[in-house]
Design a protein around this motif. Structure first.
Motif, PDB file in Angstrom:
ATOM      1  N   ASP A  13       0.828  -1.209   0.000  1.00  0.00           N
ATOM      2  CA  ASP A  13       0.000   0.000   0.000  1.00  0.00           C
ATOM      3  C   ASP A  13       0.865   1.264   0.000  1.00  0.00           C
ATOM      4  O   ASP A  13       0.503   2.276  -0.620  1.00  0.00           O
ATOM      5  CB  ASP A  13      -0.957   0.006   1.188  1.00  0.00           C
ATOM      6  CG  ASP A  13      -0.236  -0.099   2.528  1.00  0.00           C
ATOM      7  OD1 ASP A  13       0.905  -0.607   2.557  1.00  0.00           O
ATOM      8  OD2 ASP A  13      -0.817   0.318   3.552  1.00  0.00           O
ATOM      9  N   THR A  14       2.011   1.202   0.674  1.00  0.00           N
ATOM     10  CA  THR A  14       2.940   2.343   0.664  1.00  0.00           C
ATOM     11  C   THR A  14       3.505   2.545  -0.735  1.00  0.00           C
ATOM     12  O   THR A  14       3.583   3.680  -1.236  1.00  0.00           O
ATOM     13  CB  THR A  14       4.094   2.107   1.649  1.00  0.00           C
ATOM     14  OG1 THR A  14       3.561   1.981   2.973  1.00  0.00           O
ATOM     15  CG2 THR A  14       5.099   3.249   1.611  1.00  0.00           C
ATOM     16  N   ALA A  17       0.921   4.067  -2.994  1.00  0.00           N
ATOM     17  CA  ALA A  17       0.733   5.498  -2.717  1.00  0.00           C
ATOM     18  C   ALA A  17       1.872   6.316  -3.316  1.00  0.00           C
ATOM     19  O   ALA A  17       1.649   7.399  -3.877  1.00  0.00           O
ATOM     20  CB  ALA A  17       0.632   5.728  -1.214  1.00  0.00           C
ATOM     21  N   ARG A  20       1.552   6.869  -7.126  1.00  0.00           N
ATOM     22  CA  ARG A  20       0.353   7.528  -7.640  1.00  0.00           C
ATOM     23  C   ARG A  20       0.688   8.855  -8.321  1.00  0.00           C
ATOM     24  O   ARG A  20       1.279   9.743  -7.728  1.00  0.00           O
ATOM     25  CB  ARG A  20      -0.642   7.755  -6.501  1.00  0.00           C
ATOM     26  CG  ARG A  20      -2.053   8.086  -6.968  1.00  0.00           C
ATOM     27  CD  ARG A  20      -3.020   8.093  -5.801  1.00  0.00           C
ATOM     28  NE  ARG A  20      -3.061   6.778  -5.151  1.00  0.00           N
ATOM     29  CZ  ARG A  20      -2.865   6.586  -3.853  1.00  0.00           C
ATOM     30  NH1 ARG A  20      -2.595   7.604  -3.056  1.00  0.00           N
ATOM     31  NH2 ARG A  20      -2.940   5.366  -3.356  1.00  0.00           N
ATOM     32  N   SER A  22      -0.343  12.451 -10.542  1.00  0.00           N
ATOM     33  CA  SER A  22      -1.352  13.491 -10.379  1.00  0.00           C
ATOM     34  C   SER A  22      -1.198  14.561 -11.443  1.00  0.00           C
ATOM     35  O   SER A  22      -0.136  15.183 -11.545  1.00  0.00           O
ATOM     36  CB  SER A  22      -1.250  14.121  -8.987  1.00  0.00           C
ATOM     37  OG  SER A  22      -2.022  15.296  -8.895  1.00  0.00           O
ATOM     38  N   ARG A 264       6.210  13.078  -5.137  1.00  0.00           N
ATOM     39  CA  ARG A 264       6.207  12.092  -4.048  1.00  0.00           C
ATOM     40  C   ARG A 264       7.624  11.676  -3.638  1.00  0.00           C
ATOM     41  O   ARG A 264       7.796  10.853  -2.738  1.00  0.00           O
ATOM     42  CB  ARG A 264       5.384  10.863  -4.438  1.00  0.00           C
ATOM     43  CG  ARG A 264       3.922  11.201  -4.717  1.00  0.00           C
ATOM     44  CD  ARG A 264       3.043   9.975  -4.774  1.00  0.00           C
ATOM     45  NE  ARG A 264       1.683  10.322  -5.158  1.00  0.00           N
ATOM     46  CZ  ARG A 264       0.749  10.768  -4.323  1.00  0.00           C
ATOM     47  NH1 ARG A 264       1.029  10.903  -3.045  1.00  0.00           N
ATOM     48  NH2 ARG A 264      -0.472  11.063  -4.769  1.00  0.00           N
TER      49      ARG A 264
END
Length: 297
Positions: A13-14, A17, A20, A22, A264
């Protein structure tokens, strides 16, 4: 621990994230960088006080579009692929670095980072080892010569390099021909008005040395090994440099997980704390150390 072992420590999950993308983050950053370039161009064009100093600032802002074009080869600055492609192409025209060709050059660099004979960045003069070679490198003159030569090579249909797949040769050739057409139009415009010379061409020449110094820190004086924690350097610097360079001073982070978008990388840096093997406390410190260990001739 090498970079692969570090990646294995990240929970799914890290990792998801961190990966991801944008459009909002990318477009907002692009708006700021673009506004800076347009604002400086207006300053120079209107001949406002200290416009001569603005030439240097404009050159740095323009040349650091390299970091955005570089990110676009990974398709990470924006969520939409079409935006990545067109932004990359426009940056390529502005800094004389053909995007379609550079995509494969740069992917080969990531595949064989700092491995002699395989990494295309480790070409003659790319990592200067004498004072004479260092000064020449920092002027940016080898950059302009190599890039213009590459554009003409690509446009003529000659082999663009072993790292460029045969199936893409047509795109590489077409891009180079469009670039030459654009540059011909720019040259023609100079007979009418010198505007583009003052807000684009001259600033690019003045700003390129700063980009050369910046790029040397990414892998200069790093080990010729496959571990990204050893063959790449993260440089601690201020927010202005990080902004102009689209967070690429977090370069160990970028090479460890190149699919992580620029916005990120600070979060990835936090996850990597304590695992970095090569860092520098700023570009002045790196430059001073690099020169101190260079050969005299």
């Amino acid at each position: 621990m090498d970079h692969k072992a570090f990646i294995a420590t990240l929970p799914p999950d890290t990792l998801a994230a961190l990966n991801r993308k944008s459009d909002a983050a990318g477009l907002w950053h692009l708006a700021g960088h673009g506004a800076l370039i347009l604002g400086l161009a207006l300053w120079i064009g209107l001949g406002l006080p200290l416009w001569q100093l603005a030439l240097l600032a404009q050159g740095i802002a323009l040349c650091f579009l390299f970091t955005l074009e570089h990110e676009a080869t990974h398709k990470t600055p924006f969520a939409r692929e079409s935006v990545n492609e067109w932004v990359g192409r426009i940056c390529g025209v502005l800094i004389f670095l053909p995007f379609e060709w550079f995509r494969y050059f740069h992917l080969a660099h990531h595949r064989h980072t700092n491995i002699p004979g395989k990494d295309p960045e480790l070409t003659a003069g790319a990592k200067p080892e004498s004072i004479r070679a260092y000064i020449l490198h920092v002027t940016g003159l080898p950059y302009w010569y190599a890039n213009l030569k590459q554009i003409f090579c690509n446009a003529s249909g000659r082999d663009p390099g072993a790292y460029v797949p045969n199936r893409t040769h047509h795109r590489v050739r077409t891009e180079a021909r469009w670039m030459l057409l654009i540059y011909a139009g720019v040259i023609a415009s100079l007979f009418v008005t010198p505007f583009l010379f003052w807000v684009w061409l001259l600033p690019c020449l003045l700003g390129q040395p700063f980009l050369r110094l910046y790029l040397l820190a990414e892998h200069g004086r790093c080990a010729f090994v496959a571990d990204m924690l050893e063959n790449t350097r993260t440089t601690y610097t201020n927010r202005i440099v990080r902004y102009l360079a689209w967070n690429m001073p977090y370069h160990v982070e970028h090479h460890t997980l190149p699919q992580v978008p620029f916005h990120r990388l600070p979060a990835l840096h936090d996850h990597m704390r304590g695992r970095h093997k090569v860092t520098s406390d700023g570009y002045v410190a790196f430059t001073r150390d690099y020169i101190s260990r260079i050969d005299a001739p």
